[in-house]
Design a protein around this motif. Structure first.
Motif, PDB file in Angstrom:
ATOM      1  N   LEU A  75       4.797   6.767  -1.150  1.00 60.79           N
ATOM      2  CA  LEU A  75       4.835   5.966  -2.370  1.00 60.79           C
ATOM      3  C   LEU A  75       4.294   4.571  -2.088  1.00 60.79           C
ATOM      4  O   LEU A  75       4.241   4.125  -0.940  1.00 60.79           O
ATOM      5  CB  LEU A  75       6.274   5.865  -2.887  1.00 60.79           C
ATOM      6  N   ASP A  76       3.924   3.868  -3.144  1.00 62.28           N
ATOM      7  CA  ASP A  76       3.466   2.502  -2.947  1.00 62.28           C
ATOM      8  C   ASP A  76       4.662   1.572  -2.763  1.00 62.28           C
ATOM      9  O   ASP A  76       5.683   1.703  -3.429  1.00 62.28           O
ATOM     10  CB  ASP A  76       2.585   2.035  -4.115  1.00 62.28           C
TER      11      ASP A  76
ATOM     12  N   GLY B 151       0.833  -1.196   0.000  1.00 67.21           N
ATOM     13  CA  GLY B 151       0.000   0.000   0.000  1.00 67.21           C
ATOM     14  C   GLY B 151       0.863   1.237   0.000  1.00 67.21           C
ATOM     15  O   GLY B 151       2.035   1.211  -0.401  1.00 67.21           O
ATOM     16  N   LEU B 152       0.293   2.348   0.472  1.00 67.80           N
ATOM     17  CA  LEU B 152       1.034   3.595   0.542  1.00 67.80           C
ATOM     18  C   LEU B 152       1.918   3.603   1.780  1.00 67.80           C
ATOM     19  O   LEU B 152       1.448   3.409   2.900  1.00 67.80           O
ATOM     20  CB  LEU B 152       0.077   4.788   0.566  1.00 67.80           C
TER      21      LEU B 152
ATOM     22  N   ALA C 278       5.709  -2.685  -1.222  1.00 74.93           N
ATOM     23  CA  ALA C 278       5.272  -4.000  -0.769  1.00 74.93           C
ATOM     24  C   ALA C 278       6.473  -4.713  -0.180  1.00 74.93           C
ATOM     25  O   ALA C 278       7.559  -4.710  -0.778  1.00 74.93           O
ATOM     26  CB  ALA C 278       4.691  -4.809  -1.925  1.00 74.93           C
ATOM     27  N   PHE C 279       6.268  -5.330   0.994  1.00 74.33           N
ATOM     28  CA  PHE C 279       7.378  -5.977   1.690  1.00 74.33           C
ATOM     29  C   PHE C 279       6.989  -7.349   2.194  1.00 74.33           C
ATOM     30  O   PHE C 279       5.858  -7.581   2.643  1.00 74.33           O
ATOM     31  CB  PHE C 279       7.838  -5.142   2.889  1.00 74.33           C
ATOM     32  N   ALA C 280       7.947  -8.254   2.123  1.00 67.65           N
ATOM     33  CA  ALA C 280       7.897  -9.526   2.820  1.00 67.65           C
ATOM     34  C   ALA C 280       8.663  -9.328   4.131  1.00 67.65           C
ATOM     35  O   ALA C 280       8.608  -8.245   4.722  1.00 67.65           O
ATOM     36  CB  ALA C 280       8.526 -10.611   1.943  1.00 67.65           C
ATOM     37  N   ILE C 281       9.345 -10.367   4.622  1.00 65.59           N
ATOM     38  CA  ILE C 281      10.238 -10.185   5.772  1.00 65.59           C
ATOM     39  C   ILE C 281      11.521  -9.566   5.244  1.00 65.59           C
ATOM     40  O   ILE C 281      12.321 -10.234   4.573  1.00 65.59           O
ATOM     41  CB  ILE C 281      10.515 -11.529   6.479  1.00 65.59           C
ATOM     42  N   VAL C 282      11.692  -8.299   5.465  1.00 68.73           N
ATOM     43  CA  VAL C 282      12.805  -7.467   5.001  1.00 68.73           C
ATOM     44  C   VAL C 282      12.746  -7.266   3.483  1.00 68.73           C
ATOM     45  O   VAL C 282      12.848  -6.147   2.994  1.00 68.73           O
ATOM     46  CB  VAL C 282      14.189  -8.031   5.409  1.00 68.73           C
ATOM     47  N   PHE C 283      12.603  -8.327   2.710  1.00 64.60           N
ATOM     48  CA  PHE C 283      12.639  -8.251   1.253  1.00 64.60           C
ATOM     49  C   PHE C 283      11.494  -7.420   0.681  1.00 64.60           C
ATOM     50  O   PHE C 283      10.392  -7.397   1.219  1.00 64.60           O
ATOM     51  CB  PHE C 283      12.545  -9.649   0.639  1.00 64.60           C
ATOM     52  N   MET C 284      11.766  -6.774  -0.457  1.00 61.85           N
ATOM     53  CA  MET C 284      10.708  -6.173  -1.268  1.00 61.85           C
ATOM     54  C   MET C 284      10.002  -7.253  -2.075  1.00 61.85           C
ATOM     55  O   MET C 284      10.603  -8.265  -2.448  1.00 61.85           O
ATOM     56  CB  MET C 284      11.293  -5.136  -2.229  1.00 61.85           C
ATOM     57  N   LYS C 285       8.723  -7.013  -2.352  1.00 61.82           N
ATOM     58  CA  LYS C 285       7.940  -7.877  -3.222  1.00 61.82           C
ATOM     59  C   LYS C 285       7.547  -7.096  -4.483  1.00 61.82           C
ATOM     60  O   LYS C 285       7.359  -5.886  -4.439  1.00 61.82           O
ATOM     61  CB  LYS C 285       6.675  -8.353  -2.512  1.00 61.82           C
ATOM     62  N   PRO C 286       7.387  -7.795  -5.613  1.00 65.67           N
ATOM     63  CA  PRO C 286       6.964  -7.102  -6.841  1.00 65.67           C
ATOM     64  C   PRO C 286       5.556  -6.523  -6.706  1.00 65.67           C
ATOM     65  O   PRO C 286       4.693  -7.087  -6.033  1.00 65.67           O
ATOM     66  CB  PRO C 286       6.983  -8.214  -7.901  1.00 65.67           C
ATOM     67  N   HIS C 287       5.351  -5.398  -7.345  1.00 68.22           N
ATOM     68  CA  HIS C 287       4.035  -4.770  -7.483  1.00 68.22           C
ATOM     69  C   HIS C 287       4.142  -3.846  -8.687  1.00 68.22           C
ATOM     70  O   HIS C 287       5.225  -3.728  -9.278  1.00 68.22           O
ATOM     71  CB  HIS C 287       3.633  -4.024  -6.200  1.00 68.22           C
ATOM     72  N   PRO C 288       3.064  -3.233  -9.152  1.00 67.64           N
ATOM     73  CA  PRO C 288       3.140  -2.510 -10.430  1.00 67.64           C
ATOM     74  C   PRO C 288       4.264  -1.488 -10.536  1.00 67.64           C
ATOM     75  O   PRO C 288       4.853  -1.332 -11.602  1.00 67.64           O
ATOM     76  CB  PRO C 288       1.760  -1.847 -10.526  1.00 67.64           C
ATOM     77  N   SER C 289       4.590  -0.819  -9.445  1.00 67.09           N
ATOM     78  CA  SER C 289       5.652   0.184  -9.514  1.00 67.09           C
ATOM     79  C   SER C 289       7.053  -0.405  -9.328  1.00 67.09           C
ATOM     80  O   SER C 289       8.046   0.287  -9.546  1.00 67.09           O
ATOM     81  CB  SER C 289       5.438   1.267  -8.451  1.00 67.09           C
TER      82      SER C 289
END
Length: 378
Positions: free
Chosen positions: A295-296, A288-289, A298-309
């Motif tokens: 900015l938008d 989310g924001l 998305a996170f897992a445990i520490v890691f970033m996750k893919p999303h449109p941006s």
């Protein structure tokens, strides 16, 4: 005559062509790009005037992804419970009502601990004193109610948890269990004998940059003793101590090899994380924001996750981008491990070169594995 040096497997020649188009369009462009598929190196390229194949440079927040693999090992070993309170391992952390904050909350940017008033000295980040100051800080929001990127302090959180459950530093664990055994050319703490390989990250300074309120969310989030966080890896004290939020240095080949060693194994060997641990660490926690940046994210445990941006991989992918647009990730859907590091700060997120190259890599990997194209069925 090719503009890049290195090699690309036959299925990845289109990726090399795209990389070389960037070199041809911009004489100042320099970068390294490396990819493993199913544990085998299929792409290893470098080009441009500022980075050679054996150069290492700063990767900023890609370092978070590197450090997260140490956390994954501690979870896998049963030493760290993601759903246990941080204060179980670190009693002082319970100050100011933080006793219920779980490790999961803290490591998915939900703790509300963006920084401390007055900031941290560059030599302080990896110390127990930084952890003491952070533990004594009140959260900026009700923990768990929202999330905001803990740009620098998530490193302090990871490092103190490592000290509390093992008695060793995160950097020591990384060297002993990951970097040395798997020959990873990425450092959390650059030895003096490797210093000659380091190339400063190049970046532009905006002379009209507005004043940044040190007590605002952005100011707290980047409260290191620098004029811009882009300075960080160019300071020897940061490279030497290897702050796990933004101080790692290495090569794109090192990033890709790390993600491969963790997820697919290398050259027929076993991965150092189990499939269950990978699922646990890569499960999306928030999207989310972002409360800190607006900015938008998305996170897992520490890691970033893919999303449109940040569309760097499939829904199963996980990794981390850096402030200079460096990018490291694994995509288990394609058995891919990817590393990209530019010589100069450039645009990140989906429009950036790193993401365009990642898209081309996935397309090549899908073709090699006969993955159906979008809109087709088999």
């Amino acid at each position: 005559m090719p503009l890049s040096s290195g090699f690309a497997a036959p299925e990845y020649q289109a990726v090399r062509a795209l990389f070389e188009s960037f070199l041809g369009d911009d004489r100042e462009y320099s970068a390294q790009l490396a990819v493993y598929q199913s544990g085998n190196k299929v792409l290893d390229l470098s080009g441009g005037p500022h980075l050679a194949s054996d150069s290492i440079t700063g990767a900023y927040s890609c370092t978070k992804g590197v450090a997260a693999f140490v956390i994954g090992l501690l979870v896998q070993d049963g030493l760290l419970d993601l759903d246990g309170p941080v204060a179980h391992y670190w009693p002082e952390f319970a100050a100011h009502g933080k006793g219920a904050i779980t490790v999961r909350h803290a490591l998915s940017h939900r703790a509300g601990l963006l920084g401390v008033e007055g900031g941290f000295a560059l030599s302080e980040f990896t110390t127990a004193d930084a952890a003491r100051r952070l533990a004594a800080t009140a959260p900026l929001w009700r923990p768990g109610a929202t999330f905001g990127y803990h740009a620098l302090t998530i490193g302090i959180l990871m490092e103190e948890l490592c000290r509390r459950v093992t008695g060793s530093t995160l950097q020591e664990l990384y060297d002993a269990r990951i970097r040395v055994p798997f020959g990873v050319d990425f450092f959390l703490g650059l030895p003096e004998d490797q210093e000659h390989r380091y190339r400063d990250v190049l970046y532009n300074v905006d002379p009209l940059q507005p004043w940044l309120d040190p007590l605002g969310l952005d100011g707290l989030n980047g409260n290191a003793a620098v004029s811009t966080v882009m300075e960080l890896p160019n300071h020897r004290v940061i490279r030497e101590h290897g702050m796990s939020s933004a101080g790692g240095v290495g090569s794109a080949a090192g990033l890709a090899r790390l993600y491969a060693a963790a997820t697919t194994g290398l050259d027929g060997g076993d991965a150092f994380l189990s499939a269950e641990t990978i699922r646990t660490m890569s499960e999306e926690q928030v999207w989310g924001l972002d409360r800190a940046s607006g900015l938008d994210n998305a996170f897992a445990i520490v890691f970033m996750k893919p999303h449109p941006s940040r569309n760097f991989g499939s829904h199963r992918a996980f990794g981390h981008e850096g402030a200079n647009a460096a990018l490291g990730f694994a995509d288990p859907a394609y058995d891919l491990a990817y590393g990209y590091i530019p010589g100069r700060q450039e645009e990140g997120r989906t429009p950036g070169r790193a993401h365009r190259l990642a898209h081309a890599v996935r397309q090549a990997a899908g073709t090699a594995r006969h993955v159906p194209a979008a809109g087709t069925y088999s």
